[in-house]
Enzyme design. Structure first.
Site, PDB file in Angstrom:
ATOM      1  CG  HIS A  39       2.522  -8.777   5.538  1.00 39.55           C
ATOM      2  ND1 HIS A  39       2.056  -7.530   5.212  1.00 39.55           N
ATOM      3  CD2 HIS A  39       1.511  -9.627   5.249  1.00 39.55           C
ATOM      4  CE1 HIS A  39       0.836  -7.618   4.735  1.00 39.55           C
ATOM      5  NE2 HIS A  39       0.461  -8.873   4.756  1.00 39.55           N
ATOM      6  CG  ASP A 152      -6.254 -12.105   8.846  1.00 39.34           C
ATOM      7  OD1 ASP A 152      -7.193 -11.350   8.567  1.00 39.34           O
ATOM      8  OD2 ASP A 152      -5.060 -11.777   8.704  1.00 39.34           O
ATOM      9  CD  GLN A 155      -6.175 -16.049   6.181  1.00 40.04           C
ATOM     10  OE1 GLN A 155      -6.792 -15.567   5.247  1.00 40.04           O
ATOM     11  NE2 GLN A 155      -4.993 -15.595   6.559  1.00 40.04           N
ATOM     12  NE  ARG A 189      -9.641  -5.169   2.687  1.00 39.74           N
ATOM     13  CZ  ARG A 189      -9.414  -6.481   2.703  1.00 39.74           C
ATOM     14  NH1 ARG A 189      -8.768  -7.023   3.718  1.00 39.74           N
ATOM     15  NH2 ARG A 189      -9.824  -7.243   1.711  1.00 39.74           N
TER      16      ARG A 189
HETATM   17  P1  AMP Z   1      -2.611 -10.651   4.015  1.00 38.54           P
HETATM   18  O1  AMP Z   1      -1.529 -10.112   3.144  1.00 38.54           O
HETATM   19  O2  AMP Z   1      -3.473  -9.615   4.618  1.00 38.54           O
HETATM   20  O3  AMP Z   1      -3.364 -11.782   3.351  1.00 38.54           O
HETATM   21  O4  AMP Z   1      -1.865 -11.317   5.261  1.00 38.54           O
HETATM   22  C1  AMP Z   1      -0.861 -12.289   5.078  1.00 38.54           C
HETATM   23  C2  AMP Z   1      -0.546 -12.894   6.415  1.00 38.54           C
HETATM   24  O5  AMP Z   1      -0.081 -11.888   7.305  1.00 38.54           O
HETATM   25  C3  AMP Z   1      -1.774 -13.537   7.077  1.00 38.54           C
HETATM   26  O6  AMP Z   1      -1.367 -14.752   7.714  1.00 38.54           O
HETATM   27  C4  AMP Z   1      -2.177 -12.496   8.083  1.00 38.54           C
HETATM   28  O7  AMP Z   1      -2.854 -13.037   9.191  1.00 38.54           O
HETATM   29  C5  AMP Z   1      -0.836 -11.933   8.496  1.00 38.54           C
HETATM   30  N1  AMP Z   1      -0.999 -10.597   9.053  1.00 38.54           N
HETATM   31  C6  AMP Z   1      -1.644  -9.540   8.497  1.00 38.54           C
HETATM   32  N2  AMP Z   1      -1.644  -8.489   9.338  1.00 38.54           N
HETATM   33  C7  AMP Z   1      -0.989  -8.884  10.456  1.00 38.54           C
HETATM   34  C8  AMP Z   1      -0.665  -8.254  11.692  1.00 38.54           C
HETATM   35  N3  AMP Z   1      -1.016  -6.994  11.964  1.00 38.54           N
HETATM   36  N4  AMP Z   1       0.006  -8.970  12.611  1.00 38.54           N
HETATM   37  C9  AMP Z   1       0.376 -10.261  12.357  1.00 38.54           C
HETATM   38  N5  AMP Z   1       0.101 -10.899  11.219  1.00 38.54           N
HETATM   39  C10 AMP Z   1      -0.579 -10.226  10.269  1.00 38.54           C
END
Ligand code: AMP
Length: 287
Positions: A39, A152, A155, A189
């Site tokens: 993030h 993702d 997504q 997770r």
């Molecule tokens: P989430 O909180 O899991 O819904 O993720 C929020 C955003 O952060 C989404 O656009 C995800 O694709 C991105 N994101 C989550 N994990 C990563 C990661 N390891 N590297 C880059 N972006 C990420």
């Protein structure tokens, strides 16, 4: 300016409107919280000299296909706000469920085709929930640019297509996947993994890399590439692969023959935790 936390839509709208009046662009990073360096990298890309950086933190119930996953999803708002403060975020929008869904939601956004395979196949209603909440958040924040992780990948493709097909006035910026030292993609997770599961989980990236290497070496048959990846996953008794597929990166449809860039995507369970990851790979020109 110091960081402000808005819990209501009205407050978020007012702060965004004020930033606009000051001539600032609105940069938006939607998240579900439990923030990590993945993030953080989105926030780093979204921070601009004349920009107003908005991060939303909302665990969206309508995108969860399993009640237990929703309930167990980590919620760490206080630490997340501190994380955002250190990252130079201007506004954290952290609404309650009642604020986002004050009455039963009757309007939904559905992106067809792109949601038939990969996670869409195993998580019914998931992408409808994602597309709907992203549309709601875009309606509230009205960003110039919104940042999404390539981790993702489905997504990202779904959001891109939604914005294009529905003429939403926002630019979608794709951000590279941030990984742990052993290659495991960072995820909210990951904290739920036992030490043994955590160590097994690194096979996911190795499997994707092995498959990508086959593509880059000129393998044309997706079944061959898939077998190479799956073999590495299956060698890990603590992982249960859900899918390992080679698809077109925009349409998210399986390819019959690898002739241009493909997305290699995988989901696997480690105990009760579901992990996803993906890599893009391009075949050699002369293959
Ligand atoms: P989430 O909180 O899991 O819904 O993720 C929020 C955003 O952060 C989404 O656009 C995800 O694709 C991105 N994101 C989550 N994990 C990563 C990661 N390891 N590297 C880059 N972006 C990420």
């Amino acid at each position: 300016m110091s960081l402000v936390v808005a819990r209501t839509i009205a407050q978020a709208r007012a702060l965004v409107a004020e930033a606009r009046r000051q001539g600032r662009s609105i940069e938006f990073v939607p998240t579900m919280g439990a923030l990590h360096e993945g993030h953080g990298s989105l926030m780093d890309l979204a921070r601009r000299p004349q920009g107003f950086l908005v991060v939303s933190i909302f665990v969206n119930p309508i995108q969860f296909d399993r009640a237990d996953d929703y309930e167990r999803y980590p919620r760490t708002l206080e630490a997340d706000v501190e994380f955002c403060r250190r990252r130079g975020v201007d506004l954290v929008f952290a609404p309650s469920i009642e604020e986002m869904y004050p009455q039963p939601q009757r309007a939904f956004v559905e992106v067809t085709g792109l949601t038939e395979h990969l996670c869409g196949r195993f998580r019914p209603g998931h992408f409808r929930g994602v597309a709907t909440v992203v549309t709601k958040l875009f309606g509230i924040v009205q960003p110039d640019r919104a940042y999404f992780g390539e981790k993702d990948a489905q997504q990202l493709a779904v959001v891109r297509r939604m914005v294009r097909d529905l003429n939403m006035p926002v630019e979608i910026v794709a951000c590279p996947t941030v990984r742990e030292a052993d290659g495991l993609a960072m995820s909210s997770r990951n904290g739920r993994l036992s030490p043994a599961e955590r160590s097994a989980a690194s096979a996911i990236y190795r499997a994707l890399q092995a498959a990508a290497a086959q593509v880059r070496a000129g393998a044309r048959d997706p079944a061959v590439v898939r077998r190479a990846g799956l073999a590495l996953l299956q060698a890990e008794p603590l992982l249960r692969p859900e899918y390992f597929d080679i698809v077109d990166p925009e349409e998210i449809q399986p390819v019959l023959m690898i002739e241009s860039e493909v997305l290699i995507a995988c989901a696997a369970w480690a105990g009760t935790t579901r992990l996803i990851d993906s890599l893009r790979a391009t075949p050699p020109l002369n293959a």
